[in-house]
Design an enzyme around this catalytic site. Sequence first.
Site, mmCIF file in Angstrom:
data_model
loop_
_atom_site.group_PDB
_atom_site.id
_atom_site.type_symbol
_atom_site.label_atom_id
_atom_site.label_comp_id
_atom_site.label_asym_id
_atom_site.label_seq_id
_atom_site.Cartn_x
_atom_site.Cartn_y
_atom_site.Cartn_z
ATOM 1 N N THR A 111 0.169 -17.797 -12.674
ATOM 2 C CA THR A 111 0.265 -19.252 -12.805
ATOM 3 C C THR A 111 1.504 -19.769 -12.097
ATOM 4 O OG1 THR A 111 0.329 -21.116 -14.340
ATOM 5 C CG2 THR A 111 1.530 -19.157 -15.018
ATOM 6 N N ASN A 157 2.304 -22.944 -13.109
ATOM 7 C CA ASN A 157 2.599 -24.034 -14.036
ATOM 8 C C ASN A 157 3.718 -23.610 -14.996
ATOM 9 O OD1 ASN A 157 2.447 -25.577 -16.479
ATOM 10 N ND2 ASN A 157 0.463 -26.365 -15.809
ATOM 11 N N ASP A 177 -7.095 -20.528 -17.209
ATOM 12 C CA ASP A 177 -7.640 -21.768 -16.664
ATOM 13 C C ASP A 177 -7.964 -22.651 -17.854
ATOM 14 O OD1 ASP A 177 -8.223 -23.000 -14.013
ATOM 15 O OD2 ASP A 177 -10.085 -23.461 -15.046
ATOM 16 N N GLY A 217 1.755 -31.921 -19.189
ATOM 17 C CA GLY A 217 0.427 -32.446 -18.878
ATOM 18 C C GLY A 217 -0.031 -33.569 -19.804
ATOM 19 N N TYR A 218 -1.191 -33.361 -20.423
ATOM 20 C CA TYR A 218 -1.804 -34.394 -21.255
ATOM 21 C C TYR A 218 -1.331 -34.365 -22.713
ATOM 22 C CZ TYR A 218 -4.906 -34.630 -17.205
ATOM 23 O OH TYR A 218 -5.398 -34.753 -15.923
ATOM 24 N N LYS A 224 3.124 -25.565 -31.507
ATOM 25 C CA LYS A 224 1.985 -25.734 -30.591
ATOM 26 C C LYS A 224 1.277 -24.393 -30.369
ATOM 27 C CE LYS A 224 0.520 -27.148 -25.993
ATOM 28 N NZ LYS A 224 0.873 -27.474 -24.614
#
Length: 196
Positions: free
Chosen positions: A8, A10, A69, A153-154, A175
Amino acid sequence: MKEIIFATKNKGKIKEIQAILGNDYTVKSIEEIGLNIDILEDGKTFEENAIKKATEIMKITNKTVLADDSGLQIDYLNGEPGVYSARYMGEDTPYEIKNAKILELLKDIEEEKRTARFVSVIALAIPNKEPITTIGTIEGIIGYEMKGENGFGYDPIFYIPYLEKTSAQLSLEEKNKISHRGKALEQMKKILKEMM
Ligand code: ITT
């Protein structure tokens, strides 16, 4: 300690992944091993893309590789942005703008119709073995405003009703306990124990 490469780029993901696997494995991102390649995510499903990312990096390194993913499925938007979550409105568009757009699209929509979920598929690729995947999801609703500074992100628009918080208002540990990625990785941890 056993080394695992996580395919990744990210930085938000790698933080979460290291917190889950870090005590048992040395987890390295592709950047940390000096690789700079872009993998074309042209699969139609999270599973296809996760397997593709893990397998391509495994073939280059000849080492054990994991990949994630993931994405956000919003029911009111027919499951979008889904597998296109990273590319929604353009890969380089800041999340404040992407999140504001989604809030705008769902502006006057009542709570019952704001259901959404994060999905994560983790793929494991080991040289000369078939790839293995695990999946995790977390259900929530799209909030009415952005809240919280954590995560990525979201997360600021993903509201978890029973916690009365968005996932951006949770600590990393909180989380990871309940998230799509946390759940998929916990299952993968058990598989890794048997395989490595
Ligand atoms: P890599 O492919 O390099 O891992 P990416 O960000 O491109 O990074 P994906 O293709 O899997 O990864 O896209 C996942 C997108 O879904 C991510 O960029 C976010 O927009 C969103 N997403 C996934 N998990 C999330 C989470 O836990 N919190 C917030 N947004 C998330």
